[in-house]
Design an enzyme around this catalytic site. Structure first.
Site, PDB file in Angstrom:
ATOM      1  N   ASP A 178       0.893  -1.162  -0.060  1.00 25.10           N
ATOM      2  CA  ASP A 178       0.165   0.075   0.168  1.00 25.10           C
ATOM      3  C   ASP A 178       0.951   1.187  -0.065  1.00 25.10           C
ATOM      4  O   ASP A 178       0.722   2.335  -0.739  1.00 25.10           O
ATOM      5  CB  ASP A 178      -0.900   0.009   1.538  1.00 25.10           C
ATOM      6  CG  ASP A 178      -1.823  -1.335   1.185  1.00 25.10           C
ATOM      7  OD1 ASP A 178      -2.678  -1.264   2.077  1.00 25.10           O
ATOM      8  OD2 ASP A 178      -1.747  -1.921   0.198  1.00 25.10           O
TER       9      ASP A 178
ATOM     10  N   GLU B 192     -22.061  -8.551 -13.342  1.00 22.85           N
ATOM     11  CA  GLU B 192     -22.588  -8.353 -12.025  1.00 22.85           C
ATOM     12  C   GLU B 192     -21.645  -7.708 -11.198  1.00 22.85           C
ATOM     13  O   GLU B 192     -20.758  -7.780 -10.945  1.00 22.85           O
ATOM     14  CB  GLU B 192     -22.847  -9.825 -11.499  1.00 22.85           C
ATOM     15  CG  GLU B 192     -24.078  -9.919 -10.540  1.00 22.85           C
ATOM     16  CD  GLU B 192     -25.485 -10.037 -11.425  1.00 22.85           C
ATOM     17  OE1 GLU B 192     -25.501 -10.371 -12.727  1.00 22.85           O
ATOM     18  OE2 GLU B 192     -26.494 -10.355 -10.756  1.00 22.85           O
TER      19      GLU B 192
ATOM     20  N   SER C  82     -33.126 -12.112 -19.451  1.00 25.13           N
ATOM     21  CA  SER C  82     -33.318 -13.247 -18.018  1.00 25.13           C
ATOM     22  C   SER C  82     -33.157 -14.322 -18.486  1.00 25.13           C
ATOM     23  O   SER C  82     -33.427 -14.692 -19.792  1.00 25.13           O
ATOM     24  CB  SER C  82     -34.845 -12.487 -17.529  1.00 25.13           C
ATOM     25  OG  SER C  82     -35.695 -12.696 -18.333  1.00 25.13           O
ATOM     26  N   LEU C  83     -33.030 -15.358 -17.414  1.00 22.36           N
ATOM     27  CA  LEU C  83     -32.669 -16.649 -17.743  1.00 22.36           C
ATOM     28  C   LEU C  83     -33.818 -17.416 -17.034  1.00 22.36           C
ATOM     29  O   LEU C  83     -34.349 -17.270 -15.989  1.00 22.36           O
ATOM     30  CB  LEU C  83     -31.455 -17.169 -17.066  1.00 22.36           C
ATOM     31  CG  LEU C  83     -30.300 -16.412 -17.539  1.00 22.36           C
ATOM     32  CD1 LEU C  83     -28.869 -16.880 -16.709  1.00 22.36           C
ATOM     33  CD2 LEU C  83     -29.991 -16.741 -19.011  1.00 22.36           C
TER      34      LEU C  83
ATOM     35  N   LYS D 292     -23.182 -18.520 -11.305  1.00 23.17           N
ATOM     36  CA  LYS D 292     -24.113 -17.491 -11.231  1.00 23.17           C
ATOM     37  C   LYS D 292     -23.791 -16.398  -9.981  1.00 23.17           C
ATOM     38  O   LYS D 292     -24.139 -16.923  -8.834  1.00 23.17           O
ATOM     39  CB  LYS D 292     -25.547 -18.008 -11.151  1.00 23.17           C
ATOM     40  CG  LYS D 292     -26.456 -16.921 -11.476  1.00 23.17           C
ATOM     41  CD  LYS D 292     -28.009 -17.866 -11.646  1.00 23.17           C
ATOM     42  CE  LYS D 292     -28.946 -16.500 -11.979  1.00 23.17           C
ATOM     43  NZ  LYS D 292     -29.045 -15.660 -10.966  1.00 23.17           N
TER      44      LYS D 292
ATOM     45  N   LYS E 177     -24.550 -22.631 -20.652  1.00 15.55           N
ATOM     46  CA  LYS E 177     -24.875 -22.050 -22.108  1.00 15.55           C
ATOM     47  C   LYS E 177     -24.432 -22.841 -23.032  1.00 15.55           C
ATOM     48  O   LYS E 177     -23.250 -23.178 -22.953  1.00 15.55           O
ATOM     49  CB  LYS E 177     -24.130 -20.661 -22.079  1.00 15.55           C
ATOM     50  CG  LYS E 177     -24.649 -19.347 -21.029  1.00 15.55           C
ATOM     51  CD  LYS E 177     -23.711 -18.345 -21.208  1.00 15.55           C
ATOM     52  CE  LYS E 177     -24.082 -17.326 -19.974  1.00 15.55           C
ATOM     53  NZ  LYS E 177     -22.742 -16.470 -19.885  1.00 15.55           N
TER      54      LYS E 177
ATOM     55  N   TYR F  13       2.132   2.057  -3.403  1.00 10.42           N
ATOM     56  CA  TYR F  13       0.942   2.507  -4.340  1.00 10.42           C
ATOM     57  C   TYR F  13       0.752   4.012  -3.949  1.00 10.42           C
ATOM     58  O   TYR F  13       0.700   4.891  -4.850  1.00 10.42           O
ATOM     59  CB  TYR F  13      -0.315   1.621  -3.991  1.00 10.42           C
ATOM     60  CG  TYR F  13      -1.492   2.213  -4.736  1.00 10.42           C
ATOM     61  CD1 TYR F  13      -2.120   3.116  -4.410  1.00 10.42           C
ATOM     62  CD2 TYR F  13      -1.563   1.785  -6.046  1.00 10.42           C
ATOM     63  CE1 TYR F  13      -3.268   3.858  -5.336  1.00 10.42           C
ATOM     64  CE2 TYR F  13      -2.538   2.269  -6.883  1.00 10.42           C
ATOM     65  CZ  TYR F  13      -3.514   3.149  -6.450  1.00 10.42           C
ATOM     66  OH  TYR F  13      -4.526   3.586  -7.158  1.00 10.42           O
ATOM     67  N   ASP F  14       0.704   4.282  -2.261  1.00  9.38           N
ATOM     68  CA  ASP F  14       0.350   5.668  -1.931  1.00  9.38           C
ATOM     69  C   ASP F  14       1.577   6.513  -2.684  1.00  9.38           C
ATOM     70  O   ASP F  14       1.193   7.639  -2.879  1.00  9.38           O
ATOM     71  CB  ASP F  14       0.274   5.795  -0.364  1.00  9.38           C
ATOM     72  CG  ASP F  14      -0.899   4.895  -0.173  1.00  9.38           C
ATOM     73  OD1 ASP F  14      -0.932   4.572   1.026  1.00  9.38           O
ATOM     74  OD2 ASP F  14      -1.882   4.571  -1.066  1.00  9.38           O
TER      75      ASP F  14
ATOM     76  N   ARG G  23     -29.602  -2.880 -15.182  1.00 17.08           N
ATOM     77  CA  ARG G  23     -30.449  -3.675 -15.866  1.00 17.08           C
ATOM     78  C   ARG G  23     -31.817  -2.923 -16.008  1.00 17.08           C
ATOM     79  O   ARG G  23     -32.365  -3.007 -17.268  1.00 17.08           O
ATOM     80  CB  ARG G  23     -30.541  -5.042 -15.163  1.00 17.08           C
ATOM     81  CG  ARG G  23     -31.213  -5.992 -16.264  1.00 17.08           C
ATOM     82  CD  ARG G  23     -31.409  -7.431 -15.636  1.00 17.08           C
ATOM     83  NE  ARG G  23     -32.136  -8.183 -16.322  1.00 17.08           N
ATOM     84  CZ  ARG G  23     -33.230  -8.235 -16.493  1.00 17.08           C
ATOM     85  NH1 ARG G  23     -34.214  -7.397 -16.088  1.00 17.08           N
ATOM     86  NH2 ARG G  23     -34.059  -9.239 -17.466  1.00 17.08           N
TER      87      ARG G  23
HETATM   88  N1  LIG Z   1     -29.895 -12.816 -16.320  1.00 19.41           N
HETATM   89  C1  LIG Z   1     -28.501 -13.314 -16.991  1.00 19.41           C
HETATM   90  O1  LIG Z   1     -28.421 -13.493 -18.158  1.00 19.41           O
HETATM   91  C2  LIG Z   1     -27.418 -13.644 -16.398  1.00 19.41           C
HETATM   92  C3  LIG Z   1     -27.068 -13.696 -15.017  1.00 19.41           C
HETATM   93  C4  LIG Z   1     -25.978 -13.926 -14.288  1.00 19.41           C
HETATM   94  C5  LIG Z   1     -25.448 -13.860 -13.264  1.00 19.41           C
HETATM   95  N2  LIG Z   1     -26.168 -13.335 -12.159  1.00 19.41           N
HETATM   96  N3  LIG Z   1     -23.963 -14.414 -12.891  1.00 19.41           N
HETATM   97  C6  LIG Z   1     -23.250 -14.989 -13.894  1.00 19.41           C
HETATM   98  C7  LIG Z   1     -23.861 -15.215 -15.100  1.00 19.41           C
HETATM   99  C8  LIG Z   1     -22.984 -15.597 -16.284  1.00 19.41           C
HETATM  100  N4  LIG Z   1     -21.944 -16.120 -15.985  1.00 19.41           N
HETATM  101  O2  LIG Z   1     -23.336 -15.702 -17.467  1.00 19.41           O
HETATM  102  C9  LIG Z   1     -25.263 -14.526 -15.419  1.00 19.41           C
HETATM  103  S1  LIG Z   1     -26.146 -14.576 -17.066  1.00 19.41           S
END
Ligand SMILES: NC(=O)c1cc2c(N)ncc(C(N)=O)c2s1
Length: 322
Positions: free
Chosen positions: A38, A174, A87-88, A119, A290, A41-42, A140
């Protein structure tokens, strides 16, 4: 005070200091893996402040001294997203994951892999960079219209205000509050007789919607980025390539992803993540699965409100902390 230095030398030294201090910030705030003390850095930060004071016109927009404005934010302007923030659909057991896999198989014309990612339990954010510089950040909202939180996002040292490449892009991820910061914040608030936050997600949301960027800066928020908008325009053909590209640009990504060939392997990943969940320094509420290849995501397509090529496996809610 540094020795007398002429304008040209000062310009070079300011460039050097900004690059070095921003790299140190990334290591300390985003990676939680500092490579300098630190004090070091400072010392460098003070040298930069001195040079910017001596030659204000040398102050760069990506200087770490420019992160936190003094002005309070009047309110949050509305921002229309360039494309809907999705949304998922959720899955709560293996059968529902297998049904998701069957739906993908029905629609996909070509072979594909899956990418499993953690997630993150935070709040979604979309950030635009132009020629490498952070120009706008929005929450969002309802997926189509969010709130402009650019000043507060600039105050989060874990989020770069300039990328390593002069690229124009939009990334989504996120914002979260690490568990340790959450405990520390609630302890301080409790001692001050203030209401405490119920969980890190609420603490992050409350912090990001704060009208004083200095408060946002003080709360040690972090972020993981997992979506690159129009990835193929940047040469990424899979979700894995998109994550690694964002990482190369200097964005904090979560490396705990796994590329898997078939749905029965995803259950092994889920069980592994569920075991290590308690020991993670951030909260997660599930796993996102995915289709990895963007061309196959196109083939599989969307429903009205969610992609058919992704699903969120949700962990059972943790018992309330007694
Ligand atoms: N609502 C969404 O599309 C997502 C929400 C989130 C989340 N809260 N954390 C990770 C991912 C990710 N790794 O894709 C996603 S994707």
């Amino acid at each position: 005070m540094s020795k007398a230095i002429n304008f040209e030398q000062a310009g070079k030294r300011v460039e050097e200091l900004v690059l070095t201090l921003n790299q140190y910030s990334h290591e300390y705030y985003a990676l939680d893996a500092p490579t300098v003390s630190d004090a070091e850095y400072d010392r460098l930060y003070r040298e930069l402040v001195n040079l910017e004071t001596m030659y204000p016109e040398l102050t760069k927009q990506d200087s770490p001294t420019q992160r936190v404005g003094d002005a309070l934010i009047e309110g949050f302007e509305k921002v229309e997203h360039s494309s809907q923030m999705l949304s998922l659909e959720n899955a709560f057991n293996l059968e529902e994951l297998e049904a998701f896999d069957r739906r993908v198989e029905q629609q996909a014309k070509s072979s594909h892999t899956y990418l499993s990612e953690m997630k993150i339990d935070g709040l979604a954010i979309a950030i635009k960079y132009e020629n490498g510089y952070l120009v706008q950040a929005a929450t969002r909202g309802d997926g189509r219209v969010g709130e402009d939180v650019t000043q507060n996002i600039r105050a989060i040292s874990a989020i770069p205000i300039r990328l390593r490449d002069n690229v124009t892009c939009e990334v989504r991820g996120e914002v979260y509050m690490p568990k340790g910061s959450f405990v520390k914040l609630n302890k301080e608030r409790d001692e001050e007789g203030k209401d405490i936050f119920a969980n890190p997600r609420n603490a992050a949301a409350g912090t990001l919607r704060n009208l004083n960027p200095k408060i946002t800066a003080s709360r040690n928020l972090n972020a993981f980025f997992y979506t690159l908008v129009d990835p193929e325009e940047h040469g990424a053909n899979t979700q894995k390539e998109a994550i690694e590209l964002m990482n190369a640009w200097g964005l904090h990504v979560n490396h705990e992803y796994e590329c898997i060939q078939s749905i029965d392997e995803v259950w092994a990943y889920i069980e592994k993540v569920e075991k290590e969940r308690q020991d993670l320094p951030y909260e997660i509420d599930g796993v996102v699965l995915k289709v990895n290849e963007f061309s196959v995501q196109e083939e599989v397509g969307m429903t009205v409100k969610a992609p058919r090529w992704a699903i969120a496996y949700k962990f059972k809610a943790e018992e309330a902390q007694t």
